[in-house]
Design a protein around this motif. Structure first.
Motif, PDB file in Angstrom:
ATOM      1  N   UNK A 281       0.843  -1.193   0.000  1.00 14.49           N
ATOM      2  CA  UNK A 281       0.000   0.000   0.000  1.00 14.49           C
ATOM      3  C   UNK A 281       0.880   1.246   0.000  1.00 14.49           C
ATOM      4  N   UNK A 282       0.667   2.131  -0.958  1.00 11.67           N
ATOM      5  CA  UNK A 282       1.502   3.310  -1.087  1.00 11.67           C
ATOM      6  C   UNK A 282       1.467   4.169   0.174  1.00 11.67           C
ATOM      7  N   UNK A 283       0.285   4.366   0.715  1.00  8.47           N
ATOM      8  CA  UNK A 283       0.159   5.141   1.938  1.00  8.47           C
ATOM      9  C   UNK A 283      -0.498   4.254   2.986  1.00  8.47           C
ATOM     10  N   UNK A 284       0.337   3.585   3.793  1.00  9.81           N
ATOM     11  CA  UNK A 284      -0.178   2.627   4.773  1.00  9.81           C
ATOM     12  C   UNK A 284      -1.078   3.294   5.806  1.00  9.81           C
ATOM     13  N   UNK A 285      -0.959   4.607   5.958  1.00 13.22           N
ATOM     14  CA  UNK A 285      -1.812   5.292   6.929  1.00 13.22           C
ATOM     15  C   UNK A 285      -3.268   5.300   6.496  1.00 13.22           C
ATOM     16  N   UNK A 286      -3.538   4.948   5.227  1.00 13.61           N
ATOM     17  CA  UNK A 286      -4.917   4.865   4.761  1.00 13.61           C
ATOM     18  C   UNK A 286      -5.660   3.688   5.392  1.00 13.61           C
ATOM     19  N   UNK A 287      -4.933   2.707   5.917  1.00 16.53           N
ATOM     20  CA  UNK A 287      -5.542   1.528   6.522  1.00 16.53           C
ATOM     21  C   UNK A 287      -5.134   1.463   7.989  1.00 16.53           C
ATOM     22  N   UNK A 288      -6.109   1.264   8.869  1.00 19.21           N
ATOM     23  CA  UNK A 288      -5.748   1.196  10.285  1.00 19.21           C
ATOM     24  C   UNK A 288      -6.347   0.012  11.021  1.00 19.21           C
ATOM     25  N   UNK A 289      -7.185  -0.794  10.355  1.00 20.24           N
ATOM     26  CA  UNK A 289      -7.759  -1.937  11.052  1.00 20.24           C
ATOM     27  C   UNK A 289      -8.107  -3.050  10.073  1.00 20.24           C
ATOM     28  N   UNK A 290      -8.191  -4.259  10.616  1.00 20.80           N
ATOM     29  CA  UNK A 290      -8.666  -5.399   9.854  1.00 20.80           C
ATOM     30  C   UNK A 290      -9.934  -5.895  10.543  1.00 20.80           C
ATOM     31  N   UNK A 291     -10.948  -6.219   9.739  1.00 21.43           N
ATOM     32  CA  UNK A 291     -12.231  -6.695  10.252  1.00 21.43           C
ATOM     33  C   UNK A 291     -12.484  -8.074   9.663  1.00 21.43           C
ATOM     34  N   UNK A 292     -12.763  -9.043  10.529  1.00 22.14           N
ATOM     35  CA  UNK A 292     -13.006 -10.418  10.085  1.00 22.14           C
ATOM     36  C   UNK A 292     -14.461 -10.772  10.335  1.00 22.14           C
TER      37      UNK A 292
END
Length: 431
Positions: A281-292
């Motif tokens: 991901x170019x800007x990892x700050x765009x993602x902050x959580x994983x939902x299962x």
């Protein structure tokens, strides 16, 4: 203006898609979300293009040539403790925003359920709001759980996504994985009731569609090929799989379905997936959580919980079931009930026993002959409360208060109604 209720025809396809897009874009409070309407239009555009789609299973309300409401039924077979029972899925239940609060969709729903019952289908299922559908006899039995985990808590390994513990790797599927993937999915039926039956043909069709780009042949509501991954251990065996998608707008990765062979494999799959996605991901700050998606008992959900995640029950949507024909339902479930009770010593001259249910005194009679054990209602349930109680009992989703309403030997009650978790991967319950 007179309202006409009828079955849809092949010529109604585009009007149905337009109704679905408009109906789901506007919620009951009038808020507009065009993305929601478009997501539903894409799903049903796909479903209505399948060779087996029958427009006669969609019931519509029409005025002056305009479709104002629609309710669709999709044949489905669900597994209930090794008994495969036809439980038709209902979707969409949709009304044009300008025609709401007139009971149009409710009338379509009742018409459709009566026809389904006459065809010998014992039950119907839908996802919906539990303060609305119970008035039509639906019983909430499937809470919709998710587990949320901060991305930083799951990220391990180096920047290239290699896992430190060396247990295995996530990779794209191969055609040769098909049999093993099916085995992994079917294995979950031993732990959860109501999993849709997936044949080898079903898996072939779904995997083929992963290679279709949306808008080229037809719009397909499945992840891209790169988002359907299998977990290959170092010895070459496949021990899990998962679907995922990145929702940048919501700053999250969501795993919509996942199966693992062991807790260790589940943890490694989750860690490696997060590390791989963050790395690319170019800007990892765009993602902050994983939902299962899943339940607290699914292995990837429990792995996320061990890493510090939180189990969520994202109300108000619930999976709901309505038994349309109790005699047919008991007949189809008969082999399972007999297995549960064998070799239970039933008393009486006829080798039978009775179970009473409050509050209306419904009576379930069991009769044993040398050849078989049969079940029927000597006194049918009358009240909505008893029908809801019976549905929860047979689905294994009940509480102590429910058990207090059963009049029989407690040991017999425990054998006949074992607690078990009903669950459906909601990504595929329509097909």
């Amino acid at each position: 203006m007179a309202t006409t209720y009828r079955k849809a025809g092949a010529g109604d396809r585009e009007a149905l898609l337009d109704l679905i897009a408009r109906g789901f874009a506007v919620d009951s409070q009038g808020a507009l979300d065009l993305r929601e309407g478009e997501e539903h239009r894409i799903l049903f555009s796909y479903l209505y293009s399948l060779p087996g789609w029958d427009p006669g299973r969609v019931f519509v309300a029409e005025e002056a040539g305009q479709l104002l409401a629609a309710v669709g039924f999709f044949p489905q077979v669900l597994s209930l403790d090794r008994a495969d029972i036809p439980v038709w899925a209902i979707s969409p239940v949709v009304t044009a925003p300008e025609a709401r609060s007139r009971g149009l969709a409710g009338h379509c729903l009742n018409l459709g359920m009566e026809e389904v019952r006459q065809q010998g289908i014992p039950a119907a299922f839908l996802w919906g709001i539990p303060d609305f559908y119970p008035r039509f006899g639906f019983v909430p039995v499937l809470p919709r759980y998710r587990t949320r985990l901060a991305l930083a808590a799951a990220r391990v390994g180096d920047k290239d996504g290699r896992e430190r513990n060396g247990r295995g790797r996530l990779r794209e599927y191969k055609v040769s994985d098909l049999l093993r993937i099916g085995e992994l999915y079917s294995g979950t039926n031993r732990s959860f009731w109501l999993q849709p039956l997936r044949t080898a043909e079903w898996w072939r069709d779904r995997l083929a569609e992963l290679d279709i780009e949306a808008g080229v042949l037809r719009e397909v509501p499945f992840p891209e090929r790169r988002n359907f991954l299998v977990w290959e251990k170092n010895d070459g065996s496949v021990a899990g799989y998962l679907y995922y998608k990145e929702e940048i707008r919501r700053e999250r990765i969501i795993i919509t379905e996942a199966v693992a062979s062991s807790p260790g494999d589940a943890s490694a799959m989750l860690q490696q997936l997060v590390t791989k996605i963050v790395a690319k991901t170019e800007d990892a700050s765009q993602l902050n959580q994983v939902v299962i998606q899943g339940t607290p008992l699914h292995l990837l959900n429990s792995a996320a919980y061990r890493m510090g995640g939180t189990h969520l029950d994202p109300a108000p949507r619930f999976g709901m079931l309505k038994i349309l024909d109790w005699d047919a339902f008991l007949a189809m479930l008969g082999p399972v009930l007999r297995e549960r009770l064998d070799p239970w010593p039933l008393s009486g001259a006829s080798g039978g026993a009775s179970i009473g249910f409050e509050p209306d005194g419904a009576l379930l009679q069991m009769e044993r002959s040398p050849e078989r054990l049969t079940f029927h209602f000597a006194k049918p349930p009358q009240s909505a409360a008893t029908l809801q109680l019976l549905t929860r009992l047979f689905l294994g989703f009940y509480d102590l208060e429910d058990l207090s309403l059963i009049q029989c030997d407690p040991a017999l009650r425990q054998r006949l109604f074992p607690a078990k978790y009903p669950f459906i991967w909601d990504a595929n319950y329509l097909y």
